[in-house]
Motif scaffolding. Structure first.
Motif, PDB file in Angstrom:
ATOM      1  N   ASN A   8      47.485   3.517 -15.532  1.00 34.90           N
ATOM      2  CA  ASN A   8      46.409   4.084 -16.097  1.00 34.90           C
ATOM      3  C   ASN A   8      46.573   5.726 -15.802  1.00 34.90           C
ATOM      4  OD1 ASN A   8      45.363   2.222 -17.359  1.00 34.90           O
ATOM      5  ND2 ASN A   8      43.984   1.430 -15.905  1.00 34.90           N
TER       6      ASN A   8
ATOM      7  N   GLY B 115      44.922  10.391 -22.969  1.00 33.47           N
ATOM      8  CA  GLY B 115      43.737   9.656 -23.354  1.00 33.47           C
ATOM      9  C   GLY B 115      43.910   7.909 -23.705  1.00 33.47           C
ATOM     10  N   VAL B 116      44.560   7.327 -23.180  1.00 35.25           N
ATOM     11  CA  VAL B 116      44.629   6.061 -23.503  1.00 35.25           C
ATOM     12  C   VAL B 116      44.739   5.198 -21.977  1.00 35.25           C
ATOM     13  CG1 VAL B 116      45.674   6.022 -25.539  1.00 35.25           C
ATOM     14  CG2 VAL B 116      47.005   5.983 -23.734  1.00 35.25           C
ATOM     15  N   THR B 117      44.398   4.000 -21.888  1.00 37.80           N
ATOM     16  CA  THR B 117      44.745   2.952 -20.968  1.00 37.80           C
ATOM     17  C   THR B 117      45.591   2.059 -21.054  1.00 37.80           C
ATOM     18  OG1 THR B 117      42.839   1.492 -21.468  1.00 37.80           O
ATOM     19  CG2 THR B 117      42.481   3.409 -20.080  1.00 37.80           C
TER      20      THR B 117
ATOM     21  N   VAL C 268      45.185  -1.097 -21.748  1.00 35.00           N
ATOM     22  CA  VAL C 268      44.811  -2.044 -22.779  1.00 35.00           C
ATOM     23  C   VAL C 268      44.384  -1.299 -23.836  1.00 35.00           C
ATOM     24  CG1 VAL C 268      43.832  -3.782 -20.995  1.00 35.00           C
ATOM     25  CG2 VAL C 268      42.278  -1.905 -21.711  1.00 35.00           C
ATOM     26  N   THR C 269      44.679  -0.139 -24.196  1.00 37.66           N
ATOM     27  CA  THR C 269      44.467   0.175 -25.414  1.00 37.66           C
ATOM     28  C   THR C 269      45.419  -0.233 -26.573  1.00 37.66           C
ATOM     29  OG1 THR C 269      44.003   2.400 -24.394  1.00 37.66           O
ATOM     30  CG2 THR C 269      44.313   2.531 -26.878  1.00 37.66           C
ATOM     31  N   ASP C 270      46.681  -0.401 -26.353  1.00 35.17           N
ATOM     32  CA  ASP C 270      47.602  -0.978 -27.187  1.00 35.17           C
ATOM     33  C   ASP C 270      48.434  -1.878 -26.320  1.00 35.17           C
ATOM     34  OD1 ASP C 270      49.930  -1.257 -28.821  1.00 35.17           O
ATOM     35  OD2 ASP C 270      49.158   0.763 -29.984  1.00 35.17           O
ATOM     36  N   PRO C 271      48.695  -3.017 -27.122  1.00 35.59           N
ATOM     37  CA  PRO C 271      49.177  -4.336 -26.432  1.00 35.59           C
ATOM     38  C   PRO C 271      50.730  -3.749 -26.002  1.00 35.59           C
ATOM     39  CG  PRO C 271      48.912  -4.767 -28.700  1.00 35.59           C
ATOM     40  CD  PRO C 271      48.161  -3.798 -28.534  1.00 35.59           C
TER      41      PRO C 271
ATOM     42  N   THR D  54      46.251  -6.974 -17.063  1.00 33.92           N
ATOM     43  CA  THR D  54      45.659  -6.524 -18.403  1.00 33.92           C
ATOM     44  C   THR D  54      44.493  -7.597 -18.709  1.00 33.92           C
ATOM     45  OG1 THR D  54      47.309  -8.053 -19.501  1.00 33.92           O
ATOM     46  CG2 THR D  54      47.669  -5.603 -19.362  1.00 33.92           C
ATOM     47  N   ALA D  55      44.446  -8.852 -18.075  1.00 31.52           N
ATOM     48  CA  ALA D  55      43.750  -9.845 -18.297  1.00 31.52           C
ATOM     49  C   ALA D  55      43.951 -10.352 -19.876  1.00 31.52           C
ATOM     50  CB  ALA D  55      42.292  -9.702 -18.029  1.00 31.52           C
TER      51      ALA D  55
ATOM     52  N   ASP E 117      44.048  -8.362 -22.263  1.00 33.46           N
ATOM     53  CA  ASP E 117      43.449  -7.411 -23.240  1.00 33.46           C
ATOM     54  C   ASP E 117      44.655  -6.745 -23.560  1.00 33.46           C
ATOM     55  OD1 ASP E 117      41.019  -8.002 -23.353  1.00 33.46           O
ATOM     56  OD2 ASP E 117      40.379  -6.723 -21.804  1.00 33.46           O
ATOM     57  N   PRO E 118      44.578  -5.872 -25.068  1.00 34.77           N
ATOM     58  CA  PRO E 118      43.288  -5.889 -25.841  1.00 34.77           C
ATOM     59  C   PRO E 118      43.294  -7.282 -26.790  1.00 34.77           C
ATOM     60  CG  PRO E 118      45.188  -4.541 -26.822  1.00 34.77           C
ATOM     61  CD  PRO E 118      45.535  -4.931 -25.546  1.00 34.77           C
ATOM     62  N   GLY E 119      42.047  -7.840 -27.067  1.00 30.58           N
ATOM     63  CA  GLY E 119      42.065  -9.060 -27.467  1.00 30.58           C
ATOM     64  C   GLY E 119      42.628  -9.942 -26.656  1.00 30.58           C
ATOM     65  N   LYS E 120      43.666 -10.703 -27.416  1.00 28.34           N
ATOM     66  CA  LYS E 120      44.446 -11.675 -26.446  1.00 28.34           C
ATOM     67  C   LYS E 120      45.839 -11.426 -26.598  1.00 28.34           C
ATOM     68  CE  LYS E 120      41.053 -15.313 -26.781  1.00 28.34           C
ATOM     69  NZ  LYS E 120      40.426 -16.703 -27.430  1.00 28.34           N
ATOM     70  N   GLN E 121      46.140 -10.203 -26.960  1.00 29.93           N
ATOM     71  CA  GLN E 121      47.537  -9.834 -27.230  1.00 29.93           C
ATOM     72  C   GLN E 121      48.529  -9.769 -26.200  1.00 29.93           C
ATOM     73  OE1 GLN E 121      47.218  -6.992 -30.892  1.00 29.93           O
ATOM     74  NE2 GLN E 121      45.225  -6.920 -30.206  1.00 29.93           N
TER      75      GLN E 121
ATOM     76  N   ALA F 107      37.645  -6.056 -19.629  1.00 27.58           N
ATOM     77  CA  ALA F 107      37.768  -7.511 -19.833  1.00 27.58           C
ATOM     78  C   ALA F 107      36.355  -8.050 -19.136  1.00 27.58           C
ATOM     79  CB  ALA F 107      39.019  -8.037 -19.204  1.00 27.58           C
TER      80      ALA F 107
ATOM     81  N   ALA G  87      36.368   9.405 -23.736  1.00 28.70           N
ATOM     82  CA  ALA G  87      37.116   9.190 -24.976  1.00 28.70           C
ATOM     83  C   ALA G  87      37.359   7.686 -25.457  1.00 28.70           C
ATOM     84  CB  ALA G  87      38.507  10.143 -25.075  1.00 28.70           C
TER      85      ALA G  87
ATOM     86  N   GLY H 109      39.923   6.030 -26.453  1.00 24.20           N
ATOM     87  CA  GLY H 109      41.218   5.313 -25.795  1.00 24.20           C
ATOM     88  C   GLY H 109      40.921   4.989 -24.544  1.00 24.20           C
ATOM     89  N   LEU H 110      39.977   5.345 -23.740  1.00 22.02           N
ATOM     90  CA  LEU H 110      39.774   5.099 -22.225  1.00 22.02           C
ATOM     91  C   LEU H 110      38.815   3.938 -22.145  1.00 22.02           C
ATOM     92  CD1 LEU H 110      39.739   8.606 -20.567  1.00 22.02           C
ATOM     93  CD2 LEU H 110      41.654   7.106 -20.813  1.00 22.02           C
TER      94      LEU H 110
ATOM     95  N   ALA I 106      37.091  -8.789 -29.374  1.00 25.18           N
ATOM     96  CA  ALA I 106      38.327  -8.020 -29.475  1.00 25.18           C
ATOM     97  C   ALA I 106      38.518  -7.316 -30.814  1.00 25.18           C
ATOM     98  CB  ALA I 106      39.420  -9.326 -29.416  1.00 25.18           C
TER      99      ALA I 106
ATOM    100  N   ASP J 223      39.642  -3.442 -31.408  1.00 23.59           N
ATOM    101  CA  ASP J 223      40.836  -3.092 -32.197  1.00 23.59           C
ATOM    102  C   ASP J 223      40.169  -1.891 -33.078  1.00 23.59           C
ATOM    103  OD1 ASP J 223      42.732  -4.817 -31.243  1.00 23.59           O
ATOM    104  OD2 ASP J 223      42.449  -6.444 -32.582  1.00 23.59           O
TER     105      ASP J 223
ATOM    106  N   ASN K 111      40.289   1.351 -31.343  1.00 25.45           N
ATOM    107  CA  ASN K 111      41.626   2.069 -31.244  1.00 25.45           C
ATOM    108  C   ASN K 111      42.358   1.982 -32.498  1.00 25.45           C
ATOM    109  OD1 ASN K 111      41.679   2.549 -28.417  1.00 25.45           O
ATOM    110  ND2 ASN K 111      41.502   0.205 -28.132  1.00 25.45           N
TER     111      ASN K 111
ATOM    112  N   ARG L 228      43.187  -0.244 -34.751  1.00 24.85           N
ATOM    113  CA  ARG L 228      44.043  -1.306 -35.301  1.00 24.85           C
ATOM    114  C   ARG L 228      43.511  -2.136 -36.404  1.00 24.85           C
ATOM    115  NH1 ARG L 228      45.551  -1.383 -29.809  1.00 24.85           N
ATOM    116  NH2 ARG L 228      43.841  -3.180 -29.464  1.00 24.85           N
TER     117      ARG L 228
END
Lengths: 280, 446
Positions: free
Chosen positions: A125, A132-134, A136-139, A222-223, A225-229, B200, B255, B257-258, B415, B419, B422, B424
């Motif tokens: 992270n 600007g992302v973490t 869990v932002t994207d799988p 990630t637990a 996340d995101p979603g269950k991805q 989560a 932001a 994304g965070l 979820a 999405d 972000n 998606r």
């Protein structure tokens, strides 16, 4: 002496057998039985036949985790074994500080998966923050995060196995190869790799099974996340069992499928590697 | 000789092991009530304050075990299977109750049921009373009135109204929020809304609480009474939910994304530290504001407003008021233990010392007839909930989320919201998840 040992064998085996029975055999058998029941606590339930196995595939959640898990395992098995082998080669050349490096590389293996997950979550992270992302932002971040974590934890362990194997190659063999004019490449492919084939088998077995069984690291990093991805099989089973009311039996059914699957893959791999060892 | 010895030893082990196992079993002391507590934030109160007083007054020991946040169902499952199971446990509404019907005793003849003011609030099946609510709660948008006053005092403010009290629909809320965000430097805040926490286990403020508002409007417009299960959810007020959802996201301290790494605690801390002016949460969050180190919000500045999403006539709605805190008594424990459980609950909600704990430490707004006007909790948010409940011409939004078919729906909807944040999924896809999964889950559970 021999005779009395034989006579008391049953007695000496008893404690271990009892433990094995209580802690492994009974839970495993009752697990398989429970997968045919609908239950909320493990002590009472109603028989539902194959219902749970049907529900396990009700949506493509299980298949998605399986596919994520397969991709993860493929990538991490390759990177871990290449990395571990490369380090082992490096640390068997008599470089200065070899022992210190071996210790350092092995150390991550001594830390628990949950702790590693949290530490790596902070690190990753931290790296992603400027974007600007973490994680869990994207799988895809989760995927590569898990690969990096798995590599960091396992390379040292596999390295030790490879080092032991490389050191066991007879010096005569290497000298003979050199005299026969083997270059570095030939040395690697025709002398070293065939000699360490048994270790390769073990390392592949260990990395494949641990890739499929990964749980704590997945949960902490990630637990899902995101979603269950980024949810792998073990975590998916856990979530089905504990997070969905009325789906305990389905979680159990998934666990049975999971056990069979991992056993199948691991045994196939063992059989293939073994037969190649014998050829070599 | 040796053979005899062997036989003796084997026999001893065989006989000894069940004895040993029996010795390990926990046996409950004669007078003990085991309460499996749901709320970690008040676990301390039960353990260090209530238990000793209860034991001193009645001679009954109170054993309190608290499940960690988000793990109540798990803990309950394993505790119920033990040899000394909980006597009192919690359920979160009709759906939770359905999962523990094998364990819930009929409470019709208990003293605890007798003190419930509105008997229709209890949950039951087939003439039995199985779960009794113990705390009424309310949620909405919590705002810091000091920051709002500072905004309304700005010379360059773009709205006509002069106080946060006057905000009574989405259009006004949006105008105020967006103008505040523009002036965030002048107001000394990082954003109007605290982080839309999506970590989560931290998205319940959206996938359960926020979605309750469109769900409430849809069910009422279809004429479906409160608490009735339905197979069809059209998400017909989805566009309105998008209104408020976008407002939260675009005028935030954080932001987009965070957000995946932010927890409810983070959001509440931002509010307590004065970094945000508004946060969507309920009166249970009072301790999270008042208890934060370096808290900069004065008690008198903590106010509530309803969640406005842009529906005609929303000027007359109030906070979302309801409960998902019900207590059950385990029917699989002895009759004597069940009676002790009833005794504890009746003591807690009707004796003088019990009520003092409820008012000052647990801070519950209770549905019991044993509480006088001056015995209601005094923390700022509870007072606000009570004020909104009694405001004339205002209807509270009921907690219709209790008819959401399963936890799985919430998980998948949460979820989908993630999405959407972000990029998606677009909102149409989010709506499709909401409606399709509802059907699937309804069919699975009915």
């Amino acid at each position: 002496m021999q005779k009395s040992i034989r006579r008391y064998a049953a007695l000496f085996v008893l404690p271990a057998l009892t433990c094995f029975f209580i802690a492994f055999l009974v839970p495993m058998i009752s697990g398989v039985i429970l997968s045919f029941f609908k239950f909320s606590t493990v002590l009472d339930g109603t028989f539902v036949g194959w219902q749970n196995y049907k529900l396990a595939f009700i949506n493509n959640e299980f298949a998605t985790s399986l596919w994520f898990n397969v991709r993860f395992t493929l990538v991490s098995v390759v990177t871990i074994n290449i990395g571990a082998f490369a380090l082992a080669m490096l640390l068997t050349r008599g470089l200065k500080g070899t022992n210190a490096f071996r210790t350092i590389f092995f150390m991550p293996n001594l830390i628990g998966g949950i702790v590693l997950g949290w530490i790596w979550q902070l690190i990753i992270n931290g790296f992603l923050l400027p974007k600007g992302v973490t994680i869990v932002t994207d799988p895809k971040y989760g995927f590569w995060g898990l690969v990096v974590l798995m590599n960091w934890q396992n390379i040292g362990y596999m390295m030790v196995i490879y080092i032991a194997a490389i050191q066991n190659i007879p010096v005569e063999l290497i000298e003979a190869a050199r005299i026969d004019g083997a270059g570095n490449k030939t040395m690697l492919t025709s002398v070293i790799l065939p000699s360490i084939a048994p270790s390769l088998t073990i390392c592949l077995f260990l990395t494949i099974t641990s890739g499929f069984r990964l749980f704590d690291q997945n949960l902490a990093l990630t637990a899902g996340d995101p979603g269950k991805q980024t949810e792998m099989l073990a975590l998916n089973i856990y979530n089905t069992f504990y997070r969905r009311t009325g789906f305990e039996g389905v979680g159990q059914a998934k666990a049975v499928i999971f056990t069979l699957l991992v056993a199948l893959i691991a045994l196939t791999q063992l059989a293939i590697s073994r037969s190649r060892e014998e050829e070599a | 000789m040796k053979k005899t010895l062997l036989l003796c030893m084997v026999a001893l082990m065989v006989v000894g092991s069940p004895l040993f196992a029996a010795g390990l079993q926990e046996t409950a002391p004669a007078k003990e009530v085991y309460f499996l507590n749901f709320k970690p934030e008040i676990a301390d109160v039960y353990e260090t304050k209530i238990a000793p007083v209860f034991e001193a007054e009645t001679g009954i020991k109170l054993k309190v075990v608290t499940a960690a946040s988000g793990t109540y169902a798990t803990t309950l499952k394993s505790e119920l299977a033990k040899s000394n199971p909980p006597v009192i446990f919690q359920t979160n509404g009709p759906m939770g109750l359905a999962g523990s019907l094998d364990y819930t005793a009929d409470l019709k003849n208990t003293n605890f049921y007798k003190i419930l003011s509105d008997k229709s609030m209890a949950l039951g099946e087939g003439g039995q009373v199985l779960a009794i609510p113990y705390a009424v709660e309310g949620y909405g948008i919590i705002y810091n009135d000091a920051i709002m006053r500072a905004y309304f005092a700005l010379p360059n403010k773009a709205v006509k109204i002069n106080s946060a009290d006057e905000i009574n629909n989405f259009a006004l809320l949006k105008a105020v929020v967006e103008d505040m965000q523009k002036n965030k430097a002048a107001l000394g805040i990082q954003g109007v809304f605290a982080s839309t926490s999506m970590a989560a286990g931290n998205d319940w403020r959206w996938q359960t609480h926020l979605v309750n508002v469109p769900l409430y409007y849809e069910l009422r417009s279809k004429g479906i009474p409160f608490g009735t299960k339905t197979r069809d959810f059209d998400f017909s007020y989805g566009p309105q939910m998008k209104n408020i959802w976008d407002l939260y996201l675009n005028n935030s301290t954080t932001a987009k994304g965070l957000l995946g790494a932010k927890s409810v605690d983070d959001a509440m801390a931002e509010f307590a530290l004065g970094q945000a002016a508004m946060v969507q949460n309920g009166n249970w969050g009072a301790s999270q504001i008042l208890g934060v180190k370096g808290n900069k919000v004065a008690d008198s500045d903590i106010k509530f407003m309803p969640i406005y999403i842009g529906v005609a006539g929303e000027e007359n709605i109030g906070l979302c008021v309801g409960t998902e805190n019900y207590l059950c008594i385990n029917k699989k424990v002895s009759a004597e233990q069940q009676a002790l459980g009833d005794q504890f609950l009746t003591w807690l909600f009707s004796s003088a010392s019990g009520k003092a704990f409820v008012k000052n430490d647990l801070m519950f707004i209770t549905p019991f007839n044993t509480f006088a006007e001056n015995e209601l909790p005094t923390d700022p948010l509870a007072k606000e909930v009570i004020r909104w409940m009694n405001k004339s011409g205002v209807t509270s939004v009921s907690w219709d989320f209790s008819v959401i078919p399963s936890e799985e729906w919430k998980t998948q909807f949460g979820a989908a919201l993630g999405d959407y944040i972000n990029g998606r999924k677009n909102w149409a896809e989010v709506s499709r998840v909401a409606t399709d999964v509802w059907k699937t889950e309804f069919d699975l559970s009915n």
